[in-house]
Design a protein around this motif. Sequence first.
Motif, short mmCIF file in Angstrom:
data_model
loop_
_atom_site.label_atom_id
_atom_site.label_comp_id
_atom_site.label_asym_id
_atom_site.label_seq_id
_atom_site.Cartn_x
_atom_site.Cartn_y
_atom_site.Cartn_z
N ARG A 294 -6.11 3.97 2.76
CA ARG A 294 -5.39 4.53 1.60
C ARG A 294 -6.35 4.98 0.51
NH1 ARG A 294 -3.44 1.45 -3.01
NH2 ARG A 294 -2.36 2.92 -4.36
N GLU B 3 0.79 -1.23 0.00
CA GLU B 3 0.00 0.00 0.00
C GLU B 3 0.83 1.28 0.00
OE1 GLU B 3 -3.11 -0.27 -0.52
OE2 GLU B 3 -3.21 -2.43 -0.26
N ARG C 213 -5.67 -0.74 3.38
CA ARG C 213 -6.08 -0.38 2.02
C ARG C 213 -7.32 0.52 2.04
NH1 ARG C 213 -4.92 -1.16 -2.99
NH2 ARG C 213 -6.50 -1.29 -4.63
#
Length: 434
Positions: free
Chosen positions: A395, A347, A392
């Motif tokens: 992000r 990531e 994730r």
Amino acid sequence: MTKTSDGYELCRGYINGLLKTESGKRNIERLNEEIEMPDNSYQQLQHFITDSPWSSERVMRLVAQNTSDLYADQHDYRSRDVGYIIDESAHLKKGNYSAGVSRQYAGVVGKVDNCQVGVYASLVWQCHSTLVNCRLFLPESWTSNPERCERAGIPPDARAFKTKLELALDMVTADMAAGVEFGWVGGDGVYGHGWELSNAIDNMGLTFVFDVHCNQLIYTVEPTISVPEKKPGPGRQPTKPQTDIDPITVKNYGTSLSSHAWRNVTVRDAVKGPLTLSIHAERVWVWDGKGDRAIERVLVISRNLADNKIKYSLSNVDYMETPIERLAYMQAQRYWVERAFQEAKSEIGMSDYQVRKWNAWHHHMALVMLSLSFIVKERITHKLEYPLLSCRDVRLMIIALLTQDEAMVEKRIAQMAVRHDQRRSDIERRYKIA
């Protein structure tokens, strides 16, 4: 970080680029394409990461201190539950010019390959882990070659060869001096093998739980050490210290145990059901073959009931005062460090850099750690509202927010809700099966 607006903007741009660029493509060119900077931003980013004098060490120290404070602010915090866990990670590279690159063991592919190896420290609390310090390992093929070190920008005071264990001890010492709080130090068999690190940690008054290899020798009762009193005469070999009993390997000890010697302990709730380990703990003694006495340790053996994998660890905890549940918890926490590596690489581009110099490598790692620590903070801050929030997820939300497009943000929130519902259903189904 340099105290200029340009420095802060370049830092922000570099981190935004790490977050917005997909895995495997996070070189300076791709980062530059993803961020809104002036026309000459490529050269600025390259200079910022390679030649700018800002201190990566200071950034990592702040990450460690802020993470320690973040954990301490939680209502269910206990400093004894925070582990300072050491592990290494390899970054595959081509060529011979990147600082520290060499043909050496790379755990990421399970074999010897051309790579750089970093020794990392992670602060782990409950199911949260973030990287807080690192050292680049320099093989002797580098430290014995001053010209090669000079070309890679390795400072003169960093060119002396240090083992990975010595690098790990440097990090523990530095973070303790910075006021970082933790309850114990942990690591895999690389750091538990031998005596150098565990004895040093013990002498510092810290608790440790280090994994050991299956051929680690132990004594089940305290041996008597016979040390020769006189020097040998001319031409005679010196007599080595000896024990009055023979040691056994931890593997042989474990296989000799009866079924009654094990206790099943549920360590934590996992996505596939409760993680239950079969645990055995016993007081043992270890000897380095040199001293006049053996050292008492606690051997912890765990067997995963799901796949029957066995793990061996040695610790300096008080055997009579430490519950077996506590030992199981500490031994199992190294799992979260592996998760931190996975998230940092997939990531945030931990291994995607394309830089050669010593300074650039440390700058990149410091900014990856800063980014990962922010994501961990967001997951902890929103854990009640979004208990399944992943690295994730965070992000993707950051990328959406950077667009300043409300429709995109709402879309990402809706997509995340669907993913969480699917995860929750899978977890509930697996728990019913378990």
